[in-house]
Design a protein around this motif. Structure first.
Motif, PDB file in Angstrom:
ATOM      1  N   LYS A 456       0.813  -1.188  -0.027  1.00  0.00           N
ATOM      2  CA  LYS A 456      -0.094   0.086   0.053  1.00  0.00           C
ATOM      3  C   LYS A 456       0.998   1.224  -0.033  1.00  0.00           C
ATOM      4  CE  LYS A 456      -3.279  -0.106   3.072  1.00  0.00           C
ATOM      5  NZ  LYS A 456      -3.784   0.144   4.437  1.00  0.00           N
ATOM      6  N   LYS A 458       1.069   5.426   0.635  1.00  0.00           N
ATOM      7  CA  LYS A 458       0.252   6.577   1.122  1.00  0.00           C
ATOM      8  C   LYS A 458       0.939   7.682   0.764  1.00  0.00           C
ATOM      9  CE  LYS A 458      -2.552   4.990   5.128  1.00  0.00           C
ATOM     10  NZ  LYS A 458      -2.742   5.224   6.477  1.00  0.00           N
ATOM     11  N   GLN A 489      -3.498   5.141  -1.570  1.00  0.00           N
ATOM     12  CA  GLN A 489      -4.386   5.672  -0.929  1.00  0.00           C
ATOM     13  C   GLN A 489      -3.810   7.489  -0.618  1.00  0.00           C
ATOM     14  OE1 GLN A 489      -4.816   3.588   2.826  1.00  0.00           O
ATOM     15  NE2 GLN A 489      -5.912   1.872   1.659  1.00  0.00           N
ATOM     16  N   ASP A 491      -3.763  10.764   1.706  1.00  0.00           N
ATOM     17  CA  ASP A 491      -3.718  11.469   3.397  1.00  0.00           C
ATOM     18  C   ASP A 491      -3.443  12.758   3.230  1.00  0.00           C
ATOM     19  OD1 ASP A 491      -3.207  11.665   5.795  1.00  0.00           O
ATOM     20  OD2 ASP A 491      -2.777   9.699   6.087  1.00  0.00           O
ATOM     21  N   PHE A 502       3.350   0.694   2.894  1.00  0.00           N
ATOM     22  CA  PHE A 502       2.841   0.027   3.915  1.00  0.00           C
ATOM     23  C   PHE A 502       2.725  -1.602   3.551  1.00  0.00           C
ATOM     24  CE2 PHE A 502       1.935   4.205   5.243  1.00  0.00           C
ATOM     25  CZ  PHE A 502       1.886   4.246   6.534  1.00  0.00           C
ATOM     26  N   ASP A 503       2.823  -2.593   4.491  1.00  0.00           N
ATOM     27  CA  ASP A 503       2.678  -3.865   4.031  1.00  0.00           C
ATOM     28  C   ASP A 503       1.029  -4.245   4.179  1.00  0.00           C
ATOM     29  OD1 ASP A 503       2.235  -4.439   6.809  1.00  0.00           O
ATOM     30  OD2 ASP A 503       4.269  -5.233   6.949  1.00  0.00           O
ATOM     31  N   LYS A 505      -0.277  -5.900   6.928  1.00  0.00           N
ATOM     32  CA  LYS A 505      -0.651  -5.572   8.182  1.00  0.00           C
ATOM     33  C   LYS A 505      -0.600  -4.033   8.660  1.00  0.00           C
ATOM     34  CE  LYS A 505       1.034  -9.984   9.831  1.00  0.00           C
ATOM     35  NZ  LYS A 505       2.121 -10.715  10.378  1.00  0.00           N
ATOM     36  N   ASP A 506      -0.701  -3.219   7.729  1.00  0.00           N
ATOM     37  CA  ASP A 506      -0.333  -1.771   7.928  1.00  0.00           C
ATOM     38  C   ASP A 506       0.662  -1.381   8.581  1.00  0.00           C
ATOM     39  OD1 ASP A 506      -2.424  -0.710   6.562  1.00  0.00           O
ATOM     40  OD2 ASP A 506      -3.992  -0.693   7.794  1.00  0.00           O
ATOM     41  N   ASP A 507       2.022  -2.144   8.663  1.00  0.00           N
ATOM     42  CA  ASP A 507       3.220  -1.870   9.295  1.00  0.00           C
ATOM     43  C   ASP A 507       3.709  -1.113   8.173  1.00  0.00           C
ATOM     44  OD1 ASP A 507       2.526  -2.938  11.364  1.00  0.00           O
ATOM     45  OD2 ASP A 507       3.328  -4.849  11.079  1.00  0.00           O
ATOM     46  N   GLU A 508       4.405   0.274   8.377  1.00  0.00           N
ATOM     47  CA  GLU A 508       5.305   0.796   7.499  1.00  0.00           C
ATOM     48  C   GLU A 508       6.458   0.008   7.031  1.00  0.00           C
ATOM     49  OE1 GLU A 508       7.636   5.086   6.808  1.00  0.00           O
ATOM     50  OE2 GLU A 508       6.270   4.703   8.941  1.00  0.00           O
TER      51      GLU A 508
END
Length: 513
Positions: A456, A458, A489, A491, A502-503, A505-508
């Motif tokens: 992902k 941002k 996405q 922001d 981000f992966d 799991k939403d970890d940067e």
């Protein structure tokens, strides 16, 4: 009232009709506050200033002027010497021996000498290069009454509505006041019975006893009595039937305030509320936004008019400007409307920033005498809730209004400018034309390093739109190159040249530069 506590600091915001009018800060490391009573030692006496400098434990010696000694200073000092030596049977003043009063036009060195021990109270906080200011006229304030030792006077607040009520309170307090103690009846005492007032007098007398007991054997500089903390002090001084709620975000402080409210406002047990939301209390009640918009050099009003506030060493100057929205027709009425709106905003700003000293306001010129008179009346009404002593003078022939306002604590200054998150204050950013190249370079590395991870990206909304624009878009080209879809996405909080991966799991995913 909104109370925010961070453990080391308590911030109190006062809102009227949703508008921020006062903000107070108190650190847990503060040595003292206005109202504290100290035993100090005179460091030097300065005849030209007609004042003495007193050590009360602050890094700067406190300032004690002759006019702040009070006529009964000799009696107070003789009494305090007996208290230090422990020669007083009790703290009452029933058998107090009065010394000769000092004259108003006397000299400081006739009353105070170097190294002398003095009992004094903090009158003003340290301001700029000045130390705290002291007074030897001790006052112990409560919710309804203020007691003053070595006095026979009973004074009743002029703000109490009727002369009958003022007379009732005068007679009532005369009958219950302790011997050799004067009493000031506050506005909040209106309608109160003898039981409540007698209970408060007993509470205030206990504080006086604390001063006398702490003085026994004390070595200056020594604090003999601490004023209540800023939050409860504000509640004591400000709480009126107009108060709708007090919101607190700290559990211990909430319980303390709740107990205090039960003592001073038994009929309003639900006045205090505990803030349970995860959202910061100042954000939830719009305080943060108002702070950001209220402390700049310029303050803009709903009409589009604005005021410019400037500070000089001698005074504050405020200039009123109409902006670009003044109607072309009936300018006389338009100017009056802008000036009246500005008067209310200026009154709020002076109270909010705690601007003291001399304030000169340059309103938009008005020739109509009735309009000029109306402007002065509006300014005086707007400042009615201001607890600082102030004087509003009529407009001068040059159209300037002069105001003097008591200065008790340092002016509140809050920096509303922020460091640019894009350039970090340097004034330079990477060329945005190279941004897509940087993103693609990092994407290629991540695709190789994490062949199966969901990814992902941002970015700022403008960059997101750019990467999704056209056929084929940059997003589609990357899919065709790696056969893996990149979720892009936007922001709103991202600076335009910032991007993060981000992966699943939403970890940067952080890359070493």
């Amino acid at each position: 009232m909104i109370v925010s506590s961070t453990g080391k600091e308590v911030e109190v915001a006062l809102l009227e009709d949703g508008k921020l009018v006062e903000i107070h800060r108190q650190r847990s490391t503060d040595q003292f506050t206005v109202g504290d009573v100290f035993l100090g030692r005179v460091k030097r006496v300065t005849a030209p200033l007609n004042a003495a400098f007193v050590d009360i434990g602050h890094k700067k010696d406190a300032f004690l002027h002759y006019t702040d000694l009070g006529p009964k200073v000799r009696t107070l000092q003789a009494y305090s010497e007996l208290a230090i030596k422990g020669k007083l049977p009790n703290a009452t003043l029933d058998k107090a021996k009065y010394e000769p009063e000092i004259v108003k036009t006397g000299k400081i060195d006739e009353v105070i000498s170097k190294k002398q021990v003095v009992l004094a109270q903090v009158l003003k906080e340290p301001i700029s290069t000045k130390g705290p200011r002291l007074s030897c006229e001790i006052t112990i304030p409560g919710r309804y009454l203020v007691i003053t030792p070595f006095s026979e006077t009973v004074a009743v607040s002029k703000k109490i509505s009727t002369s009958e009520e003022r007379k009732r309170l005068q007679l009532l307090v005369e009958s219950i006041r302790p011997a050799n103690f004067g009493v000031i009846v506050r506005t909040a005492a209106e309608g109160r019975g003898v039981g409540e007032l007698l209970e408060e007098i007993n509470t205030l007398m206990d504080k006086w006893k604390t001063i006398v007991e702490n003085a026994k054997g004390a070595t200056p500089p020594a604090k003999l009595l601490s004023e209540v903390d800023k939050t409860t002090g504000l509640l004591r001084d400000l709480l009126t039937p107009d108060f709708t709620k007090v919101v607190v975000d700290d559990k211990d402080l909430f319980e303390t305030i709740q107990d205090y409210i039960k003592d001073i406002a038994k009929d309003r047990p639900n006045l205090v509320q505990y803030h349970k939301s995860s959202k910061p209390i100042f954000d939830a009640h719009g305080v943060t936004k108002q702070i950001k918009s209220s402390f700049g050099k310029t303050a803009t009003m709903p009409s589009g008019a604005y005021i410019v506030i400037e500070h000089t060493e001698a005074m504050h100057t405020i200039d009123v400007n109409s902006g670009n929205k003044m109607p072309s027709q009936n300018q006389t009425e338009a100017v009056l409307k802008i000036n009246l709106e500005s008067a209310e905003e200026i009154a709020r700003q002076m109270r909010l920033r705690d601007i003291g000293g001399i304030i000169v306001i340059d309103f938009i010129d008005m020739r109509d005498a009735e309009h000029r008179k109306q402007l002065v009346t509006t300014m005086r009404n707007a400042m009615k809730n201001d607890r600082a002593q102030h004087t509003v003078l009529p407009l001068s022939k040059f159209g300037l209004m002069q105001i003097t306002r008591q200065r008790v604590r340092p002016e509140v200054k809050i920096t509303t400018a922020e460091k640019c998150p894009t350039c970090n204050g340097t004034g330079k950013v990477n060329a945005t034309i190279l941004l897509t190249d940087e993103i693609e370079r990092d994407l290629n590395f991540i695709m190789d390093a994490r062949p199966k991870a969901k990814l992902k990206l941002k970015v700022h909304p403008y960059i997101s739109a750019f990467l999704k624009r056209g056929l084929p878009s940059a997003q589609m080209k990357w899919y065709m190159k790696h056969y893996r879809w990149l979720d892009i996405q936007s922001d709103n909080d991202f600076p335009i040249t910032t991007f993060k991966f981000f992966d699943g799991k939403d970890d940067e995913i952080k890359l070493k530069n």
